[in-house]
Write a protein that holds these residues in place. Structure first.
Motif: not given
Ligand SMILES: Cc1ncc(COP(=O)(O)O)c(C=O)c1O
Length: 429
Positions: A168-169, A184-187, A206-209, A222-227
């Motif tokens: 969770n970004t 949703f998700g992990f902090m 295998e995966t980060v989501h 999206f770019e900032r979240a991927i960072g």
């Protein structure tokens, strides 16, 4: 509030779209189909996929279908929740693609439609309450919480699941109340702990989501979240094979209630190029995973309703139809879609409210200028009904609509309109 502004009839649709749908709707009606009905087609799905694929391929990625694994490739998962329509699931599987599910029923539906476990990606919260009953090898599973991970880790190891962690970004928040996070998700700090735990346990991690929300307005988000996800991976000393960026590519040809397009600042080319750059943050990356629902399937369906009654009062005409927002198109609460009379009527236009048949003032599909000569018995076509209409249908005083499906093999009825027996037969004696 519904807009009073004159609606541009085509909403930016290419010129061939309206004749395509009108032809199919005429064909369905010629088979004495009762209204309301949805008509879905695989062809617009194929077109959207081709566009997305072209953008990604031009940016230097390769498609990954089945088990082929070229260097860095992209893989599309069908977002089942967006359009849980059996023939779509079948058509998609025939293309050799995988499906993303978030519930027991969706997993069962995927299995019923012939998806092998390795072509199923399980997402969603609290799945430790239903996933343990499935003894399926090599599922892809993105964990959503520490409790879920603790409960499912032994099974993940035993069944060789391809594990992932949803992060969770700070780019993810409740779109209606942006000051609040989503559930949703992990902090990020929890995600570091979870990844270390999976690594220590020698699970197949295998995966980060992440999945941010629907209709993400800009590529930069999206770019900032991927960072941020890359930071988490660095902190956990983990090099993922798969970066799963969820859905959220914005819809086309649909307007907000305020009359704005959703994709005004979002280009597929710059999206793909950004992914190419961002992929460099992950030294072992093999695949980018995408789970787009709305972008892919919105344009793949229409809702057809019939005018049952006409009223005129206080300067507006009111068309009471056999389908509408409450029963068939909850999306109209947030969105404006092109709505057109099936048969062209040449007469002066007048502000018209298109109502469904339920006893709720809320039941308004649109408030737009429409020809004054529209009358009971005429049909109206609500475009872009291919995403989140079926999951949000109601049975408010009436049964579910019929569903038609169109693909390379032609048009066919795939769901009968719900009859009384089915509507009432749910109750135990
Ligand atoms: C995990 C996940 N992936 C993908 C999607 C599809 O999103 P969209 O239709 O906005 O592309 C959703 C929608 O809720 C989701 O929750």
């Amino acid at each position: 509030m519904l807009s009073n502004k004159p609606a541009k009839l085509d909403f930016g649709h290419p010129p061939e779209t309206i004749p395509f749908w009108k032809r199919l709707v005429h064909e369905a009606l010629s088979l004495s189909t009762p209204t309301p009905f949805y008509l879905f087609s695989a062809l617009p799905v194929a077109e959207r996929m081709a566009e997305l694929d072209a953008a990604l391929t031009n940016a230097g990625f390769q498609p990954a279908i089945g088990n082929r694994q070229p260097k860095i490739s992209f893989r599309h998962w069908l977002s089942c929740k967006t359009q849980p329509v059996a023939p779509l699931l079948r058509w998609w599987r025939e293309q050799g693609r995988g499906i993303e599910v978030v519930s027991e029923f969706e997993l069962r539906a995927a299995r019923a439609e012939g998806y092998a476990p390795e072509n199923i990606l399980v997402n969603g919260p609290a799945k430790h309450h239903w996933l343990p009953q499935f003894e399926l090898h090599a599922l892809a599973v993105n964990f959503d919480s520490p409790a879920e991970l603790a409960r499912l880790l032994p099974q993940a190891k035993k069944l060789n699941w391809r594990c992932g962690v949803r992060i969770n970004t700070s780019e993810e928040f409740d779109p209606e109340n942006p000051q609040f996070p989503t559930q949703f998700g992990f902090m990020p700090d929890e995600a570091v702990t979870a990844l270390k735990k999976l690594l220590r346990a020698k699970a197949r991690i295998e995966t980060v989501h992440f999945h941010l929300r629907t209709n993400v307005s800009s590529v930069r988000v999206f770019e900032r979240a991927i960072g941020e996800v890359a930071e988490v991976c660095r902190a956990a000393k983990f090099s993922p094979w798969h970066l799963d960026i969820g859905g959220g590519v914005p819809v086309r040809n649909v307007l907000t209630r305020g009359g704005k397009v959703y994709d005004g600042e979002f280009g597929l080319r710059s999206f793909a190029q950004m992914l190419r750059q961002s992929a460099k943050l992950f030294p072992s990356l093999r695949e980018i995973w995408l789970e787009n629902g709305r972008f892919i399937s919105t344009g793949s369906g229409v809702l057809v309703v019939k005018i049952l009654d006409v009223k005129a009062r206080r300067g507006v005409r009111q068309l009471i139809c056999d389908g509408g927002r409450t029963l068939n198109a909850l999306m109209s609460v947030w969105e404006q879609h092109a709505l057109l009379p099936l048969t062209e009527r040449r007469s002066e236009e007048m502000l018209t409210i298109v109502h469904g048949p339920t006893c709720m003032a809320f039941d308004q599909l649109a408030r737009i200028p429409l020809p004054r000569s529209l009358k009971a018995g005429d049909h109206l076509v609500w475009l872009d009904a291919g995403a989140y209409h079926i999951p949000w249908e109601t049975r408010f005083s009436h049964g579910h609509a019929a569903v038609w499906w169109h693909d390379e093999r032609g048009l066919r009825l795939v769901r009968e309109r719900q009859g009384f027996r089915d509507f009432w037969g749910q109750w135990l004696p």
